[in-house]
Design a protein around this motif. Structure first.
Motif, PDB file in Angstrom:
ATOM      1  N   THR A   1       0.841  -1.182   0.000  1.00 11.31           N
ATOM      2  CA  THR A   1       0.000   0.000   0.000  1.00 11.31           C
ATOM      3  C   THR A   1       0.878   1.235   0.000  1.00 11.31           C
ATOM      4  O   THR A   1       1.875   1.316   0.714  1.00 11.31           O
ATOM      5  N   ASP A   2       0.492   2.177  -0.795  1.00 10.51           N
ATOM      6  CA  ASP A   2       1.269   3.398  -0.901  1.00 10.51           C
ATOM      7  C   ASP A   2       0.559   4.489  -0.116  1.00 10.51           C
ATOM      8  O   ASP A   2      -0.482   4.986  -0.513  1.00 10.51           O
ATOM      9  N   LEU A   3       1.101   4.802   1.082  1.00 10.10           N
ATOM     10  CA  LEU A   3       0.508   5.841   1.926  1.00 10.10           C
ATOM     11  C   LEU A   3       1.231   7.161   1.754  1.00 10.10           C
ATOM     12  O   LEU A   3       1.037   8.068   2.533  1.00 10.10           O
ATOM     13  N   GLY A   4       2.072   7.294   0.864  1.00 10.40           N
ATOM     14  CA  GLY A   4       2.824   8.513   0.623  1.00 10.40           C
ATOM     15  C   GLY A   4       4.097   8.552   1.426  1.00 10.40           C
ATOM     16  O   GLY A   4       4.770   9.567   1.485  1.00 10.40           O
ATOM     17  N   LEU A   5       4.433   7.458   2.079  1.00  6.19           N
ATOM     18  CA  LEU A   5       5.638   7.394   2.873  1.00  6.19           C
ATOM     19  C   LEU A   5       6.765   6.856   2.001  1.00  6.19           C
ATOM     20  O   LEU A   5       6.538   6.011   1.146  1.00  6.19           O
ATOM     21  N   PRO A   6       7.977   7.333   2.244  1.00  7.30           N
ATOM     22  CA  PRO A   6       9.079   6.787   1.454  1.00  7.30           C
ATOM     23  C   PRO A   6       9.310   5.322   1.821  1.00  7.30           C
ATOM     24  O   PRO A   6       9.218   4.955   2.983  1.00  7.30           O
ATOM     25  N   SER A   7       9.586   4.537   0.841  1.00  3.19           N
ATOM     26  CA  SER A   7       9.839   3.123   1.113  1.00  3.19           C
ATOM     27  C   SER A   7      11.298   2.950   1.477  1.00  3.19           C
ATOM     28  O   SER A   7      12.128   3.828   1.283  1.00  3.19           O
ATOM     29  N   LYS A   8      11.630   1.781   1.974  1.00  6.91           N
ATOM     30  CA  LYS A   8      12.997   1.522   2.401  1.00  6.91           C
ATOM     31  C   LYS A   8      13.965   1.534   1.207  1.00  6.91           C
ATOM     32  O   LYS A   8      15.105   1.864   1.352  1.00  6.91           O
ATOM     33  N   SER A   9      13.438   1.222   0.119  1.00  2.92           N
ATOM     34  CA  SER A   9      14.308   1.143  -1.045  1.00  2.92           C
ATOM     35  C   SER A   9      14.560   2.505  -1.681  1.00  2.92           C
ATOM     36  O   SER A   9      15.546   2.680  -2.378  1.00  2.92           O
ATOM     37  N   SER A  10      13.659   3.463  -1.462  1.00  2.00           N
ATOM     38  CA  SER A  10      13.844   4.766  -2.100  1.00  2.00           C
ATOM     39  C   SER A  10      14.903   5.571  -1.373  1.00  2.00           C
ATOM     40  O   SER A  10      15.152   5.367  -0.193  1.00  2.00           O
ATOM     41  N   LYS A  11      15.451   6.517  -2.065  1.00  3.46           N
ATOM     42  CA  LYS A  11      16.504   7.363  -1.508  1.00  3.46           C
ATOM     43  C   LYS A  11      15.856   8.456  -0.659  1.00  3.46           C
ATOM     44  O   LYS A  11      14.903   9.093  -1.083  1.00  3.46           O
ATOM     45  N   ALA A  12      16.332   8.660   0.578  1.00  4.23           N
ATOM     46  CA  ALA A  12      15.766   9.665   1.469  1.00  4.23           C
ATOM     47  C   ALA A  12      16.157  11.038   0.972  1.00  4.23           C
ATOM     48  O   ALA A  12      17.329  11.328   0.824  1.00  4.23           O
ATOM     49  N   THR A  13      15.172  11.852   0.666  1.00  6.59           N
ATOM     50  CA  THR A  13      15.427  13.202   0.189  1.00  6.59           C
ATOM     51  C   THR A  13      14.524  14.168   0.910  1.00  6.59           C
ATOM     52  O   THR A  13      13.540  13.788   1.548  1.00  6.59           O
ATOM     53  N   MET A  14      14.851  15.447   0.822  1.00  9.10           N
ATOM     54  CA  MET A  14      13.978  16.473   1.372  1.00  9.10           C
ATOM     55  C   MET A  14      12.795  16.592   0.433  1.00  9.10           C
ATOM     56  O   MET A  14      12.760  16.000  -0.626  1.00  9.10           O
ATOM     57  N   SER A  15      11.889  17.436   0.782  1.00 10.30           N
ATOM     58  CA  SER A  15      10.710  17.585  -0.072  1.00 10.30           C
ATOM     59  C   SER A  15      11.113  18.140  -1.437  1.00 10.30           C
ATOM     60  O   SER A  15      12.051  18.920  -1.545  1.00 10.30           O
ATOM     61  N   VAL A  16      10.401  17.786  -2.354  1.00  9.43           N
ATOM     62  CA  VAL A  16      10.689  18.184  -3.732  1.00  9.43           C
ATOM     63  C   VAL A  16       9.815  19.369  -4.076  1.00  9.43           C
ATOM     64  O   VAL A  16       8.641  19.420  -3.710  1.00  9.43           O
ATOM     65  N   ARG A  17      10.404  20.348  -4.785  1.00 10.42           N
ATOM     66  CA  ARG A  17       9.627  21.504  -5.186  1.00 10.42           C
ATOM     67  C   ARG A  17       8.524  21.067  -6.146  1.00 10.42           C
ATOM     68  O   ARG A  17       8.741  20.228  -7.007  1.00 10.42           O
ATOM     69  N   PRO A  18       7.379  21.680  -5.973  1.00 13.32           N
ATOM     70  CA  PRO A  18       6.294  21.280  -6.883  1.00 13.32           C
ATOM     71  C   PRO A  18       6.500  21.748  -8.317  1.00 13.32           C
ATOM     72  O   PRO A  18       5.948  21.175  -9.242  1.00 13.32           O
ATOM     73  N   ASN A  19       7.291  22.812  -8.469  1.00 12.17           N
ATOM     74  CA  ASN A  19       7.563  23.273  -9.837  1.00 12.17           C
ATOM     75  C   ASN A  19       8.990  23.800  -9.888  1.00 12.17           C
ATOM     76  O   ASN A  19       9.673  23.872  -8.873  1.00 12.17           O
ATOM     77  N   ASN A  20       9.396  24.238 -10.979  1.00 16.06           N
ATOM     78  CA  ASN A  20      10.765  24.704 -11.140  1.00 16.06           C
ATOM     79  C   ASN A  20      10.889  26.219 -11.085  1.00 16.06           C
ATOM     80  O   ASN A  20      11.920  26.770 -11.458  1.00 16.06           O
ATOM     81  N   LEU A  21       9.853  26.930 -10.671  1.00 19.20           N
ATOM     82  CA  LEU A  21       9.898  28.387 -10.595  1.00 19.20           C
ATOM     83  C   LEU A  21      10.764  28.818  -9.412  1.00 19.20           C
ATOM     84  O   LEU A  21      10.856  28.118  -8.414  1.00 19.20           O
TER      85      LEU A  21
END
Length: 146
Positions: A1-21
């Motif tokens: 189930t994808d609850l929006g949490l990072p999985s163990k396999s994904s790389k831990a990153t800070m939040s991503v900007r929603p756009n490139n502005l």
């Protein structure tokens, strides 16, 4: 189930900007912000210290004045009462003396009646032979006198 949490396999990153502005920074209004009034202004909370002292001094002074005035009135009243008592004292003493003489006569008459058969008895003579006059203790409620 994808609850929006990072999985163990994904790389831990800070939040991503929603756009490139580029980011928009808030700036002050033109001419600057209004001046902030930071002075501590207290509301008026009663009389000043010297006014309290003055008021208390006046009220205490007035109280002492009233006490002195009352004391003088009391002293005058006591003096008047004393003068009245001094004026009545001779009258009261004369009345007490008349009562004493009346009771003394009754007592001597009773003594003469009781001791009439005793030879050498002198009515009214002090049995103590001290030479000092001492009035008898006369009890007006003495049942033997009636």
């Amino acid at each position: 189930t994808d609850l929006g949490l990072p999985s163990k396999s994904s790389k831990a990153t800070m939040s991503v900007r929603p756009n490139n502005l580029p980011p928009i920074q808030d700036m002050p209004p033109s001419g600057g912000f209004a001046k902030v009034d930071y002075a501590r202004v207290f509301p008026r909370r009663g009389p000043k210290g010297w006014q309290l002292w003055a008021g208390l001094t006046v009220s205490i002074g007035y109280g002492f004045y009233q006490i002195g005035k009352t004391n003088r009135e009391r002293a005058a009243h006591k003096t008047e009462e004393r003068k009245i008592r001094y004026a009545l004292a001779p009258l009261l003493q004369a009345e007490a003396d008349r009562e004493y003489v009346h009771r003394e006569k009754e007592i001597l008459a009773k003594e003469a009646e009781i001791m009439k058969d005793v030879e050498g008895w002198k009515v009214g003579q002090n049995p103590y032979n001290s030479g000092k006059f001492m009035p008898r203790a006369i009890n007006p409620f003495d049942k033997n006198l009636k």
